[in-house]
Every structure is written in structure tokens, then in C-alpha cells.
Design a protein around this motif. Structure first.
Motif, PDB file in Angstrom:
ATOM      1  N   SER A 255       3.028   8.831  -8.494  1.00  0.00           N
ATOM      2  CA  SER A 255       4.468   8.731  -8.681  1.00  0.00           C
ATOM      3  C   SER A 255       4.904   7.402  -8.076  1.00  0.00           C
ATOM      4  N   PRO A 256       6.145   6.972  -8.316  1.00  0.00           N
ATOM      5  CA  PRO A 256       6.604   5.712  -7.729  1.00  0.00           C
ATOM      6  C   PRO A 256       6.575   5.691  -6.199  1.00  0.00           C
ATOM      7  N   THR A 257       6.579   6.863  -5.573  1.00  0.00           N
ATOM      8  CA  THR A 257       6.516   6.912  -4.105  1.00  0.00           C
ATOM      9  C   THR A 257       5.160   7.396  -3.592  1.00  0.00           C
ATOM     10  N   ALA A 258       4.212   7.616  -4.506  1.00  0.00           N
ATOM     11  CA  ALA A 258       2.853   8.036  -4.121  1.00  0.00           C
ATOM     12  C   ALA A 258       1.865   7.357  -5.059  1.00  0.00           C
ATOM     13  N   ARG A 259       1.673   6.070  -4.847  1.00  0.00           N
ATOM     14  CA  ARG A 259       0.818   5.289  -5.739  1.00  0.00           C
ATOM     15  C   ARG A 259      -0.652   5.501  -5.393  1.00  0.00           C
ATOM     16  N   PRO A 260      -1.537   5.432  -6.386  1.00  0.00           N
ATOM     17  CA  PRO A 260      -2.970   5.471  -6.084  1.00  0.00           C
ATOM     18  C   PRO A 260      -3.328   4.368  -5.083  1.00  0.00           C
ATOM     19  N   ARG A 261      -4.038   4.729  -4.048  1.00  0.00           N
ATOM     20  CA  ARG A 261      -4.245   3.828  -2.913  1.00  0.00           C
ATOM     21  C   ARG A 261      -5.098   2.616  -3.260  1.00  0.00           C
ATOM     22  N   ASN A 262      -5.917   2.689  -4.303  1.00  0.00           N
ATOM     23  CA  ASN A 262      -6.777   1.554  -4.640  1.00  0.00           C
ATOM     24  C   ASN A 262      -6.176   0.620  -5.687  1.00  0.00           C
ATOM     25  N   TRP A 263      -5.010   1.003  -6.221  1.00  0.00           N
ATOM     26  CA  TRP A 263      -4.287   0.099  -7.115  1.00  0.00           C
ATOM     27  C   TRP A 263      -3.697  -1.044  -6.297  1.00  0.00           C
ATOM     28  N   ASN A 264      -3.860  -2.264  -6.759  1.00  0.00           N
ATOM     29  CA  ASN A 264      -3.351  -3.420  -6.012  1.00  0.00           C
ATOM     30  C   ASN A 264      -1.875  -3.697  -6.263  1.00  0.00           C
ATOM     31  N   GLY A 265      -1.217  -2.863  -7.057  1.00  0.00           N
ATOM     32  CA  GLY A 265       0.215  -3.032  -7.291  1.00  0.00           C
ATOM     33  C   GLY A 265       0.544  -4.018  -8.384  1.00  0.00           C
ATOM     34  N   ARG A 266      -0.469  -4.508  -9.113  1.00  0.00           N
ATOM     35  CA  ARG A 266      -0.258  -5.483 -10.176  1.00  0.00           C
ATOM     36  C   ARG A 266      -0.651  -4.864 -11.518  1.00  0.00           C
TER      37      ARG A 266
END
Length: 764
Positions: A241-252
């Protein structure tokens, strides 16, 4: 770089002023509360899309809560959508203190009003919602349209849907998992909690080693099929979710576009053009997204591609949150898709990384039509054509030799709706291929004006008809019944003096020049060669400019970093990826913005593969550029940040055979620089006729024939013949093209009224 963020709020000062004017706002004439500190209005920001282009009934909204004066109790946040209280959708944003973020659902089709109140004056947003199946701004749905949800394969080999059962080609959303094996292949992962022995790992930038597991989410959007992939750790990640992002995603986010164009009409797409299960980007921590309508071989319509990408990115943000930046990537047809969408829809992407570049599909089609006219003339067997040597044919066409001329001329097949047509060919060149269809489209639905039972009512397989909502339509003059229509065509060669440069250089004689231009002719509405020159439709031309079908460079590209690379070099073969097309993009940027300082061009390199696996140095250089822009919080415009954050390595250049990089400004030419010796670059027919390298003029403005314009002397009879060939005059290339204008950013051809440029339904 938080694309799509719109800040729209109503300030307390404005509402307060209205209350002084309008009786009944509440309160009294007493000053009992005059010493109570006021709470400022909150700020409501739509994160997931532009306010006029919301889809699927959902919107991700950020509320920035104002500071509460000391001694004042914090009020409750109240958010209302139309008449419904949606306050419970909002939670504290862990990455942004003082902000509440919420996925608001239940938007009705059409206009919606959202207000946020926090003790003081409210903030307000007006949101215009469209169905997830579209359309929003691409115009009436193209017909026929073949659903292929039962064709596209998922990671485990199953199909998205057993049998299409929805006229909008919709299917249930599907989530699967895949993993990268130690053999460097992706495999399905049926149970993300049961890890296989051959599971590969990735070492993140932080130094942490994590399992290479990918979450694959597939859904139908805008009658296309979208897929989103990103790293996912099943032992530590909850449902995203927008407040619980997968931890290994770099956000890009990387948004990929497929290749081609030929056959790109009337289908949903049963295959990816750019596979989101992409090791190049996933291994770096990026999320990857695409839609089958972002594959030109499925849909060669840039406005529809822009709509599909807009809606897919909106879905991504609502599901995962706003990426730090979105990079658009693509090869060949994916390159022009990336450029066109980045230009026409500013804010959709934050950087452009492309390979084997064309400016747009029209650059291939239009130069192909010119080249096909020349090929037909030179290979047609006439006595005058026989006087041209191979070297003279090359000089007239701009290509390296007749083989490449014919190969490029064959590319006009994408403008030809007549099946089975043959054309003169040349040894080493494949046969001319008009009316190319995807096999999924039934023969009975296809246009065919020939044979015992002509089908004029069938769908027309051309790059123009795929975008009929922009070009417009007219009654087909070749249909005896007068019942069918065709897309208006922008191609025009009135006043074009083919071989002008060759004439002035002494490479051909005045007689050859006159013979050629007297005989070259044009095409009718079905691409049949005709003796008369082609006259393009003025309205179709103007709308192609406005919609960005002809790349402008004046929209979003004016302020984005652009990395242009290529490893396709064979200017003297049957290849039609020409280097002049890279330089045409640069010229358009210069024309529109005064310079192309935000574009870096590399030729050659350590990989002959496209950028899906390609040049690691180019990837790392562009990544560094993007990261520096994101980190730049100082004052300045977008283009100022782009230019001041260019890495030292982000300069023009080419690679020699030893893979040594040669820093050198890239220019069009042959043997006039180190890079042009390594990679000689030729031109095209209209450039040799005096036209611009930008190749962005459909129809030239005309001027009277004048002997003073030539470096040769025409005799009296020759000059009279010249005037007879060009009775309306010749091209004045010092002036803009007829109808030439800048792109209208976020153009609409319906149903949206925002930035509306055309309504094809109003045509009779």
C-alpha cells in the motif's frame, strides 16, 4: 520528482472574506472568540493523477495538516467526498510527518467534490473521474477491437482469463510471484513462503543481501492489459500500500514501451512489447510497469498509448505510492513512444532513456513514402530513370545506396491498406508488405478494395487509421457505395523538389532533375501511386502537431533529461533505423527551446543489445543524473535542475571498436569527425530536397519558381518546364510548415473537455 501532484485548496482568508459579505455564515457581532488563535486551512494534494483525469473511482490524496496554535486542542480531520464521509481512509504518512494520506474510493463518473476540514477553513479538490476501461481523452473507442486476455501468458504459464467475457476486454486482477534462479532465468513461484533451492539473491545498495523474488500484478486498464513488477520479500512484506511499501523496492519506477508499429491496430495485445519481468531494472530495485497498448505493434496510436500509461501509472501510485521518479524507456518504436508521451503529457515521466531512436512513427512513414516514390521511379523501367547511376540515386535520396533507399521506401507499407500489392524491389531487400495484420483480427473484418468481393467497410490497417480520432475522417472516394470512410492523411509533396541538393552540387543534370520531378507523382487515399502530387489535409496536419503525433519537443521534453543511445548501425544495408532520426529529435528540441542541452547522445558501445539489457555505463550514468535531480532541493526551474545536475560522464560521444569512449559532440555527417568516421550518417529524400533535418514539416509553404534559387542555369524551355512541373510554386523551407504549431500538452479528442483539440464524431 512527484509527478501528478496538484495543489488545490481554498484558503481560510478567502472563505472569511466571503462570510463578511454573505449573511448567515455563522457567528455573531460579539468578539467573544476574537482572542482564539485561528487554525490555517489544510492543503489537499492529489497524488495519483491530474485532477481532470482520475480513473477507476479511486484517488490517492495527501492532506498536509496545518500547525495547531499552542494551547489549542488538535481538531479531528474530516474529509468528505460529495456527501460521504471518507475520513477513515486517511492514515498518517510514515514518510512525511504532518501529512495524512488516503485512498479515496467511490468516485462517481464525472465531477466529484472532495473537502478536507481541520478545525478551520476547508481545502477543496474537484476530481473528474472516468471508468477504468476508458476512454478519458483518446476519443471514441476504435472498432473493431479484439480482446486477448485469454492469450497473454502469466509467469506460471496460465492465461489472465480462460475466455474473454467482457466487451471492454476486462479481466480480474491477478497476483503471482516469480523468482530469479541461479541459472539467471525467471521461474514461477507458486508459494512465496516455500523458497526454492536455486533462488538467486540480490545485494542492495545498503549491502543487505535479499532474495530475488518478484511480485507480479496483472490487471486490465483502458482496454489494455497492464502489469506491474517489483521485488517482494514474503518473509517481511505485507500486502503493498502507499504506507506499506515492499522493503526491497528502491522507490523508483521504470515505465517500458514496446517496439514496432506495423500491425498495431484493432487488438488488445496478446504479448508484451516490453516485458515487465525485466532483470535489468528489477535487479537494481526498480519497479517496472507497462500496458499492452504501450506496445506499438499492438496499438500504434500515441494518444491512446498516453492514456493507457496515464491510467496505469495512476493505478501504480494508488497501489504503491508516489515513486521518487519515473523513467520511461524503449527501443525503436518504444523510443518514439517514450519521447512522444514525455512531451505531450508532461508530469507523466521524469526522464527519458531510449535506444534506436525515431522522433515518431510518422518519421518512418513520411520518409518512407518519399523513398517509395523515388524507388518506384528509379526501378520503374522508364528511359529517363535509366539515366540515373547508383551514385546519383543515392545523391537524390540521401541514403548511402539504392538498396537502403528501397528498404526505407518499403516502410510506407504501414500507410498502405491494400493487401497483396507488389512493388519494385532490389536484391537484398525483402518484399514490400502492405496491409499487415495481426492474425487475431478475422479476415472478414479487414478492409480489402480488391478481388471479387471487395470489403470497403472493413477496418483499415494504416498508421493514419489507427489514429483516426486525431486525423479525422472523410468518405472514401474509392468506395462505389460512398458508405465507408478513411482517416484523413497529412502526407503532402506539392512543391517538393526531389534531388535539389544533388542538382546544385552538380551530381545530376538539369534534365534528370526535371524528368524526376515531372514523373515522381504521389499517392491517393489508398496509397495507390498516381501521377499527381499528394495534397495533405490541412486539418489533419494541424491536429497531428497539436496531439504530438508529430513530435514537437516543446512540451515535457523541454525540461527532462534525455539519454539517447543506439547500437544499430548499418546505414548501407536493408536497415531502416537511420541515424538522421536521432538528429531529427535534437533539431526539434533546438527549434522548440533554443538548445538541446538536456539531451545526451551516445553511439555504439559495449552492448549490441537494446537497453532492456543494454549499455551498463549508459544506465549508470542516467541513474546518477536522475538521482542528482531528485536530491536537488535548491531553488530553480526544472530545466535548471536538469542541466546543473548532469554528471561529468553525461556528454555526447561514441565508442570505438576497443570500446573506448570518445567524448565528441554528435553531428550528422560522413567522415567529418572521429565519430562520423566510425559511424557515418546519411540523410533522407526530403532533406536532399532542401527540407529541414528536423523532418517536421508536413506541407511546405510555397514561393514562385525563381531561376536565382539554383546553382545551375536552366535554358528558357527548361525554365518553362520547371514552371509547368510546379505551377503553384516550390517549397520555401525558410518558413514554418502549413499548420505547424506546438504540441497542446495533455491533448484531448474526447470525452474530456480539457484541452480539447478535436471531436471526430462531429464530422459527417
Amino acid at each position: 520528482m512527484k509527478s501528478f501532484q496538484l495543489r488545490r485548496h481554498v484558503s481560510g482568508a478567502v472563505l472569511g472574506s466571503l462570510c463578511l459579505i454573505i449573511a448567515g455564515c455563522g457567528g455573531s457581532d460579539s468578539n467573544d472568540e476574537s482572542n482564539t488563535p485561528a487554525i490555517a486551512a489544510p492543503t489537499a494534494t492529489l497524488l495519483s493523477s491530474r485532477a481532470e483525469y482520475v480513473s477507476g473511482g479511486n484517488a490517492l490524496v495527501d492532506i498536509n495538516l496545518p500547525a495547531v496554535p499552542a494551547g489549542t486542542a488538535a481538531p479531528a480531520l474530516k474529509v468528505v467526498l460529495n456527501d460521504a464521509d471518507v475520513s477513515s481512509a486517511f492514515k498518517a504518512d510514515p514518510a512525511n510527518p504532518g501529512h495524512m494520506i488516503g485512498l479515496v474510493s467511490g468516485l462517481k463518473d464525472g465531477d466529484n467534490n472532495l473537502t478536507a476540514t481541520y478545525g478551520g477553513s476547508p481545502a477543496a479538490l474537484k476530481l473528474t473521474n472516468y471508468p477504468i476501461v476508458g476512454p478519458m481523452f483518446s476519443g471514441p473507442r476504435i472498432t473493431p477491437f479484439i480482446c486477448q486476455t485469454a492469450t497473454l501468458a502469466l509467469p506460471d504459464g496460465t492465461r489472465l482469463q480462460g475466455q474473454p467475457n467482457d466487451p471492454t476486454c476486462s479481466a480480474p486482477t491477478n497476483v503471482q510471484y516469480a523468482y530469479r534462479s541461479s541459472a539467471n532465468t525467471f521461474k514461477p513461484l507458486p508459494d512465496p513462503k516455500a523458497l526454492p533451492a536455486d533462488l538467486a539473491t540480490i545485494t542492495k545498495a545498503s549491502g543487505e543481501t535479499v532474495p530475488y523474488i518478484v511480485r507480479v500484478e496483472t490487471m486490465t486498464i483502458d482496454r489494455g492489459i497492464s502489469q506491474i513488477t517489483m521485488l517482494f520479500d514474503p518473509s517481511k512484506d505485507s500486502d503493498p500500500s502507499p504506507t506499506a511499501r515492499p522493503r526491497n523496492w528502491n522507490g523508483r519506477l521504470v515505465y517500458g514501451h514496446g517496439t514496432g508499429c506495423v500491425g498495431g491496430w484493432y487488438i488488445q495485445g496478446g504479448a508484451w512489447g516490453y516485458n515487465p519481468l525485466n532483470d535489468t531494472w528489477l535487479s537494481r530495485g526498480y519497479a517496472v510497469a507497462s500496458n499492452t497498448l504501450n506496445h506499438p505493434t499492438n496499438s500504434c496510436n500515441a494518444v491512446l498509448s498516453g492514456e493507457a500509461a496515464t491510467m496505469t501509472k495512476e493505478y501504480f501510485i494508488e497501489r504503491y505510492g508516489v515513486p521518487a521518479f519515473t523513467m520511461t524507456v524503449g527501443t525503436s518504436g518504444g523510443a518514439y513512444s517514450s519521447l512522444q508521451l514525455a512531451d505531450a503529457f508532461p508530469g507523466l515521466f521524469d526522464g527519458v532513456f531510449v535506444d534506436a531512436t525515431f522522433p515518431d512513427a510518422l518519421a518512418i512513414a513520411m520518409s518512407g513514402m518519399d523513398a517509395h516514390l523515388l524507388s518506384n521511379y528509379f526501378l520503374g523501367g522508364s528511359g529517363s530513370a535509366a539515366t540515373f547511376t547508383s551514385a546519383q540515386q543515392a545523391a537524390v535520396s540521401g541514403y548511402a545506396n539504392p538498396l537502403t533507399l528501397v528498404a526505407n521506401g518499403n516502410q510506407m507499407g504501414r500507410t498502405d491498406p491494400v493487401p497483396g500489392r507488389s512493388a519494385p524491389t532490389f536484391p537484398g531487400v525483402g518484399n514490400y508488405a502492405p496491409a499487415v495484420w495481426n492474425a487475431a483480427v478475422p479476415t472478414a473484418l479487414r478492409y480489402n478494395p480488391t478481388g471479387a468481393s471487395p470489403n470497403f467497410a472493413g477496418a483499415r490497417p494504416t498508421v493514419f487509421d489507427a489514429s483516426v480520432n486525431i486525423y479525422g475522417k472523410a468518405r472514401n472516394p474509392l468506395d462505389p457505395s460512398g458508405a465507408s470512410s478513411y482517416a484523413l492523411r497529412p502526407y503532402d509533396n506539392v512543391g517538393v523538389q526531389y534531388g535539389l541538393s544533388a542538382l546544385n552540387a552538380g551530381a545530376i543534370t538539369p534534365t534528370q532533375f526535371l524528368d524526376l520531378n515531372e514523373s515522381v507523382g504521389g499517392f491517393d487515399t489508398d496509397a495507390n501511386p498516381v501521377p499527381a502530387r499528394s495534397v495533405g489535409n490541412a486539418g489533419a496536419m494541424q491536429r497531428a502537431y497539436q496531439a504530438g503525433l508529430m513530435l514537437s519537443g516543446s512540451g515535457g521534453l523541454a525540461s527532462l533529461p534525455i539519454m539517447d543511445t543506439t547500437a544499430i548501425y548499418s546505414e548501407d544495408t536493408s536497415n531502416y533505423h537511420m541515424q538522421w532520426e536521432h538528429f531529427a529529435v535534437r533539431e526539434r528540441l533546438i527549434q522548440a527551446n533554443g538548445n538541446a542541452d538536456n539531451q545526451v547522445m551516445w553511439r555504439g558501445g559495449p552492448s549490441t543489445a537494446p537497453i532492456s539489457t543494454g549499455n551498463a555505463l549508459a544506465i549508470s550514468t542516467f541513474e546518477q543524473w536522475m538521482e542528482k535531480i531528485v536530491a536537488d532541493k535548491a531553488a530553480g526551474s526544472a530545466i535548471e535542475k536538469v542541466l546543473r545536475n548532469k554528471p561529468a560522464a553525461a556528454v555526447d560521444g561514441c565508442f570505438d571498436p576497443s570500446l573506448k569512449f570518445i567524448a565528441e559532440k554528435q553531428t550528422l555527417g560522413v567522415n567529418d569527425s572521429t565519430c562520423n568516421t566510425l559511424f557515418p550518417s546519411y540523410t533522407m529524400p526530403r532533406y536532399q530536397a532542401g527540407g529541414p533535418l528536423a523532418a517536421n514539416v508536413f506541407k511546405c509553404q510555397l514561393k514562385p519558381v525563381s531561376a536565382a534559387d539554383y546553382k545551375v542555369t536552366f535554358s528558357g524551355p527548361e525554365l518553362a518546364r520547371l514552371n509547368a512541373i510546379f505551377p503553384s510554386g516550390t517549397c520555401d523551407w525558410t518558413k514554418p510548415g502549413v499548420g505547424q504549431t506546438r504540441v497542446v500538452t495533455w491533448p484531448s479528442v474526447g470525452p474530456s473537455a480539457a484541452n480539447r483539440i478535436f471531436d471526430v464524431t462531429a464530422q459527417q
